[in-house]
Scaffold this active site. Structure first.
Site, PDB file in Angstrom:
ATOM      1  N   ASP A 167      -3.963  27.504  29.956  1.00  0.00           N
ATOM      2  CA  ASP A 167      -3.926  26.409  28.981  1.00  0.00           C
ATOM      3  C   ASP A 167      -5.327  25.865  28.741  1.00  0.00           C
ATOM      4  OD1 ASP A 167      -2.775  23.896  27.593  1.00  0.00           O
ATOM      5  OD2 ASP A 167      -0.975  24.972  28.224  1.00  0.00           O
ATOM      6  N   HIS A 228      -3.761  18.952  26.654  1.00  0.00           N
ATOM      7  CA  HIS A 228      -2.501  19.716  26.637  1.00  0.00           C
ATOM      8  C   HIS A 228      -2.246  20.356  28.002  1.00  0.00           C
ATOM      9  CE1 HIS A 228       0.045  23.283  25.603  1.00  0.00           C
ATOM     10  NE2 HIS A 228       0.555  22.483  24.691  1.00  0.00           N
ATOM     11  N   SER A 383       6.128  23.688  24.067  1.00  0.00           N
ATOM     12  CA  SER A 383       5.047  23.748  25.056  1.00  0.00           C
ATOM     13  C   SER A 383       5.439  23.082  26.358  1.00  0.00           C
ATOM     14  CB  SER A 383       3.799  23.026  24.531  1.00  0.00           C
ATOM     15  OG  SER A 383       2.866  23.915  24.003  1.00  0.00           O
TER      16      SER A 383
END
Length: 550
Positions: A167, A228, A383
């Site tokens: 990520d 994120h 996600s």
């Protein structure tokens, strides 16, 4: 796990690589105009060097442009010691970069038709699978939906089970993450590659996007910094039962941060991140990102992680379900668990992609987790459903004392679901949410069921090309079973099924069945359009167990 669809697309679509390279770039994922990914067939490995190729036909094409560098993608990978037909050799994959802009698609196609080349393609850049929204009141409703508290009475995970988080990076100082990172004590930060793995001081993960030993998200530029990865890490492996913050389904399972974005936020090392995680001991690898352009390089990497390294790859289904409902990759590749998103009422999140590529569903609407700057908040997206599923997969591995294969873990995850197709708001999407929403209690309880899959599929045309013989191997990953029926169907009006059903008396635990003759036969009727994409459905059943592969 989608073992039939992609194969059929490759076989039935004439020259799949040509079709892909003929698409308009607007309909593909973005890619740089000065790089290609190239794989040389392993038979020509003796002509492959780390920074050069000694293949005249390839060099002739490359030298027509100004090559700035050519590098083997995975210099520390090894040729599989035994090749059972499923392990993948990734040692002959190269990145070729050029000093100037080149006609990427044209060059890739010209390379792909050379006899020494297995494939050539653009270096696609995927995207993250999340949607921002206003903060909600802190709540982890998903632990109740997943039956986490009941599951923890049976299993609380293991620090020996590691989830790879590919990520945008992590926040090393976050209070609820710092104690659950899988630190590499064999390579402390001292300027020396103590463990000789090719990465100096990879004590706490690695930044593949910028090629350094810090996977800290906030070190990117103002434009590229994105927390994120901090959120995804929390869903998968926030420290549980520590008196602060939140809890993660995997409880004691840990995570390895693998940063795949560069300083500007571009996901420039996505599939390389999967290899890094697999090579560094991760039994589960989460991919909360994806793109709409399938390519053989991506499938190669998935197969490498799955079969060479016994790591289960779990990926987000995508967030365009209310628009184009695109099929994303890696989630739609073979041997990947594809995760759609639901809400607190087990209703599909309205933006979640859905379809036959989906294997399971997990909460992904207003789900609470860690965020940057040592804080917490809610997020929306597949996600965030994907890392919850990855955390449950880690719990399954811990419950079985790390004795399962990657695909066995994946099949247990699929079997441990509650059917949500009959919920009124989900009825329009019945059959498109996989096996349902994950149930952690089922996942760690004994599952007395087979797990059948039709794999290693071959399509052999007759000499007159109007008849297609279909064969493959049936795998049973879990409990022994009897009276197995295998059947094939096709809704295309230009396909006539001739040989439709096969019967198998019994299959043992974790066993294979090899057909001695062609089990299925179909006839291609006149009028079939050129380059037609045809989907078949294989149905495997034994007693109350039914598995459809489309």
């Amino acid at each position: 796990m989608k073992a039939i669809t992609t194969t059929i697309l490759i076989i039935i679509t004439i020259a799949a690589s040509i079709v892909a390279f003929g698409q308009n770039k607007m309909n593909q994922d973005p890619y740089p105009d000065n790089e290609i990914i190239l794989k040389i067939k392993p038979a020509f490995k003796n002509q492959c060097k780390n920074n050069a190729l000694q293949i005249e036909s390839v060099n002739t094409l490359l030298n027509a442009f100004d090559v700035s560098e050519i590098n083997v993608k995975f210099p520390f990978s090894k040729v599989p010691e035994k090749n059972d037909g499923r392990q993948t050799d990734i040692t002959t994959i190269y990145s070729v970069k050029f000093s100037n802009t080149i006609p990427v698609l044209e060059l890739a196609y010209n390379l792909s038709v050379l006899p020494e080349v297995e494939y050539a393609q653009p270096a696609y850049r995927p995207q993250l699978m999340y949607t921002t929204n206003d903060p909600l009141t802190p709540a982890q409703y998903y632990l109740n939906n997943l039956k986490a508290y009941q599951a923890w009475d049976i299993c609380q995970g293991s620090a020996n089970v590691i989830i790879g988080i590919t990520d945008t990076g992590v926040e090393y100082a976050h209070e609820d993450l710092v104690d659950n990172i899988a630190y590499n004590y064999n390579d402390p930060i001292n300027g020396i590659d103590d463990d000789n793995d090719g990465y100096v001081d990879n004590f706490r993960g690695w930044d593949l996007g910028d090629n350094d030993n810090s996977a800290e998200w906030s070190e990117a530029s103002e434009y590229g910094a994105n927390d994120h990865g901090v959120r995804v890490s929390g869903y998968s492996a926030a420290k549980t039962n520590n008196g602060i913050g939140i809890a993660s389904p995997g409880f004691n399972c840990r995570f390895l941060p693998v940063k795949i974005s560069d300083v500007n936020g571009m996901l420039n090392a996505s599939y390389e991140g999967i290899v890094y995680a697999a090579d560094h001991g991760c039994q589960v690898i989460n991919c909360s990102w994806g793109g709409i352009s399938p390519h053989p390089y991506g499938q190669d990497i998935i197969n490498y992680a799955t079969f060479n390294r016994n790591a289960l790859v779990i990926a987000a289904a995508g967030n365009y379900g209310n628009l184009n409902n695109d099929i994303f990759y890696p989630c739609a590749y073979n041997n990947v668990i594809c995760v759609a998103a639901s809400n607190s009422a087990d209703v599909m999140w309205y933006k979640s992609c859905h379809g036959p590529q989906v294997d399971i569903t997990a909460p992904g609407e207003a789900v609470y987790s860690t965020i940057g700057n040592n804080s917490y908040n809610s997020g929306w997206g597949t996600s965030f459903a994907s890392p919850l599923a990855a955390s449950v997969a880690a719990l399954i591995i811990a419950q079985h004392n790390d004795t399962l294969t990657a695909l066995q873990t994946g099949h247990i995850l699929k079997l441990a679901c509650d059917n949500i197709d009959t919920i009124p708001d989900n009825i329009p999407f019945a059959g498109q949410l996989g096996n349902g929403r994950i149930n952690m209690l089922k996942a760690v309880s004994p599952i007395n069921s087979p797990a059948l899959e039709f794999d290693s599929i071959e399509f052999i045309p007759s000499t007159d090309n109007d008849t297609l013989y279909i064969t493959g191997i049936i795998h049973n990953y879990l409990s022994a079973c009897n009276n197995i029926n295998a059947s094939i169907s096709c809704s295309n009006s230009h396909i006539q099924i001739i040989e439709q059903n096969q019967f198998i008396a019994s299959m043992g635990y974790n066993s294979d069945y090899h057909f001695t003759t062609f089990p299925f036969t179909c006839k291609i009727l006149p009028g079939m359009p050129y380059d037609e994409i045809v989907s078949f459905t294989i149905t495997l059943s034994s007693g109350s167990y039914i598995e459809n592969q489309t």
